[in-house]
Design a protein around this motif. Sequence first.
Motif, PDB file in Angstrom:
ATOM      1  N   LYS A 200       9.079   0.183   4.208  1.00  0.00           N
ATOM      2  CA  LYS A 200       7.798   0.842   4.497  1.00  0.00           C
ATOM      3  C   LYS A 200       8.028   2.195   5.152  1.00  0.00           C
ATOM      4  O   LYS A 200       7.372   3.193   4.785  1.00  0.00           O
ATOM      5  N   ALA A 201       8.950   2.254   6.088  1.00  0.00           N
ATOM      6  CA  ALA A 201       9.243   3.534   6.740  1.00  0.00           C
ATOM      7  C   ALA A 201       9.729   4.566   5.730  1.00  0.00           C
ATOM      8  O   ALA A 201       9.308   5.728   5.755  1.00  0.00           O
ATOM      9  N   ALA A 202      10.608   4.155   4.838  1.00  0.00           N
ATOM     10  CA  ALA A 202      11.149   5.077   3.838  1.00  0.00           C
ATOM     11  C   ALA A 202      10.071   5.569   2.885  1.00  0.00           C
ATOM     12  O   ALA A 202       9.999   6.761   2.552  1.00  0.00           O
ATOM     13  N   LEU A 203       9.200   4.674   2.452  1.00  0.00           N
ATOM     14  CA  LEU A 203       8.159   5.046   1.491  1.00  0.00           C
ATOM     15  C   LEU A 203       7.105   5.968   2.095  1.00  0.00           C
ATOM     16  O   LEU A 203       6.464   6.735   1.368  1.00  0.00           O
ATOM     17  N   LEU A 204       6.944   5.921   3.400  1.00  0.00           N
ATOM     18  CA  LEU A 204       5.931   6.744   4.065  1.00  0.00           C
ATOM     19  C   LEU A 204       6.462   8.094   4.527  1.00  0.00           C
ATOM     20  O   LEU A 204       5.682   8.978   4.887  1.00  0.00           O
ATOM     21  N   ASP A 205       7.780   8.277   4.511  1.00  0.00           N
ATOM     22  CA  ASP A 205       8.389   9.477   5.088  1.00  0.00           C
ATOM     23  C   ASP A 205       8.431  10.606   4.053  1.00  0.00           C
ATOM     24  O   ASP A 205       9.455  10.871   3.423  1.00  0.00           O
TER      25      ASP A 205
ATOM     26  N   ASP B 171       0.840  -1.206   0.000  1.00  0.00           N
ATOM     27  CA  ASP B 171       0.000   0.000   0.000  1.00  0.00           C
ATOM     28  C   ASP B 171       0.875   1.256   0.000  1.00  0.00           C
ATOM     29  O   ASP B 171       0.591   2.230  -0.723  1.00  0.00           O
ATOM     30  N   ALA B 172       1.931   1.240   0.818  1.00  0.00           N
ATOM     31  CA  ALA B 172       2.835   2.391   0.858  1.00  0.00           C
ATOM     32  C   ALA B 172       3.521   2.598  -0.476  1.00  0.00           C
ATOM     33  O   ALA B 172       3.700   3.737  -0.938  1.00  0.00           O
TER      34      ALA B 172
ATOM     35  N   TYR C 273       3.219   5.838  -2.932  1.00  0.00           N
ATOM     36  CA  TYR C 273       4.431   6.594  -3.259  1.00  0.00           C
ATOM     37  C   TYR C 273       4.663   6.658  -4.762  1.00  0.00           C
ATOM     38  O   TYR C 273       4.973   7.722  -5.310  1.00  0.00           O
ATOM     39  N   TYR C 274       4.518   5.535  -5.457  1.00  0.00           N
ATOM     40  CA  TYR C 274       4.793   5.490  -6.889  1.00  0.00           C
ATOM     41  C   TYR C 274       3.579   5.842  -7.745  1.00  0.00           C
ATOM     42  O   TYR C 274       3.702   5.983  -8.968  1.00  0.00           O
TER      43      TYR C 274
END
Length: 328
Positions: A230-235, A54-55, A59-60
Motif C-alpha cells: 500500500k505504501a509503495a502504490l501510494l507513493d 483502492d490504492a 495506481y493501475y
Amino acid sequence: MPEHGGNLRDAKRLYGRDDWIDLSAGLNPAWYPAPALAGNAWHRLPEPDPALVDAACAYYGAPHMLAVAGTQAAIQALPRLRAPSRIVIAAPSYAEHAHHWALHGHTARQVAYAELGAAVDSCDVLVVCNPNNPTGATVPRAQLLDWAGVLARRGGWLVVDEAFADTDGTHSVADCGDRPGIIVLRSVGKFFGLAGVRLGFVAAQPDLLAALDELLGPWQVSGPAQQVGKAALLDRAWQQATRDALRHSGQRLHALLASHGIDAAGTALFQWWPEARPEQLHDHMARRGIWVRLFRTGPRGIRLGLPPDEAAWSRLAAALNEWTRESK
C-alpha cells in the motif's frame, strides 16, 4: 517446474564466489524502501485491506482488482476456473503460463507474436505477456481490445500479463478489466523491486474475481506485504522519479550492448537478444560473478537486468569487453 532467474543459490553451487551481481530476474535494483511496519503486522491474521485494493485500482487505473500472493498465484489458479478449453499462449513467454494451462485438461499451444491474430478464431483463451518477458515485444492496446471482444462473444478470455508494464503503460488494458473476458495481471515485484513480498493484483469483472478469491482461499496476502504494498502504490513521487531513472538506465544498458555489436531489445528493466552461443556467454559471465538469464530454447538467447551501481556497471562492461575480444 520451469527454470527461472533469481536463482543465486544455483550460481553459488555451480561456480562458488560470494560477490555475485544478479542480473537474471529483471527486477528494479533500487527497490522501494519499505516503511516500518505496524507493531501487530506479524500477529494479526491478514484479513484483506480494502485500502490496499483502492490504492491498486488508483495506481493501475483498474475498476476492480483482487490482491493475490504474487501473480504466480493467479497464473496457477486461472486454469482451474474453466472447463477444458483451447488455449493459445504468445511465444516466447513467461514459462509458467504454458506450464499451468497444460496441467488442467486444457489443450495449450504456443504461437509466435506475429501469428496471434490468425490464432484468435481457433482458441477460447489467449494469454499474452505485454510487454513480453523475455523479449520486450508489445501488442498495441487497440489490437488487444479487438481480440478481447472476439473472445468474449463466445465466452472466451484474454489474459494479459502486464508484470513489466509499469515503466510504460501505453498499451495497458488494466482500465478495461470490467469488460467481459478481460483478465489483467499486475505485479509489484518488478518495477517496485519487491519480489520478496509476493504481492500482485488481478483486474477482471467482479464475478470472476470472486470465483478466483474463493479458489485461492483466505489470508492470501500477508499483513506485512499489504502494508508495504500500500505504501509503495501510494507513493507517487517515488514512482515518477523511479520511472525516469529506469528509463535512463534501460537506455544505458541498450547502448552498452550495442557498443559490443549486440542488437538487443526489451524494456526499461531488461534487455534480451537471440544469442548464437548462449551457454558459452552465460558461463563466461558466471565465471566473472555476473549471473544472467539463459534461455536454452524457443528462441535461444540471453536476458540482462540492470546493474545496481557503478561498480556493477564497470564489471559488466569489462566482462563484455573480454567476451568481444575472445569471440573475434
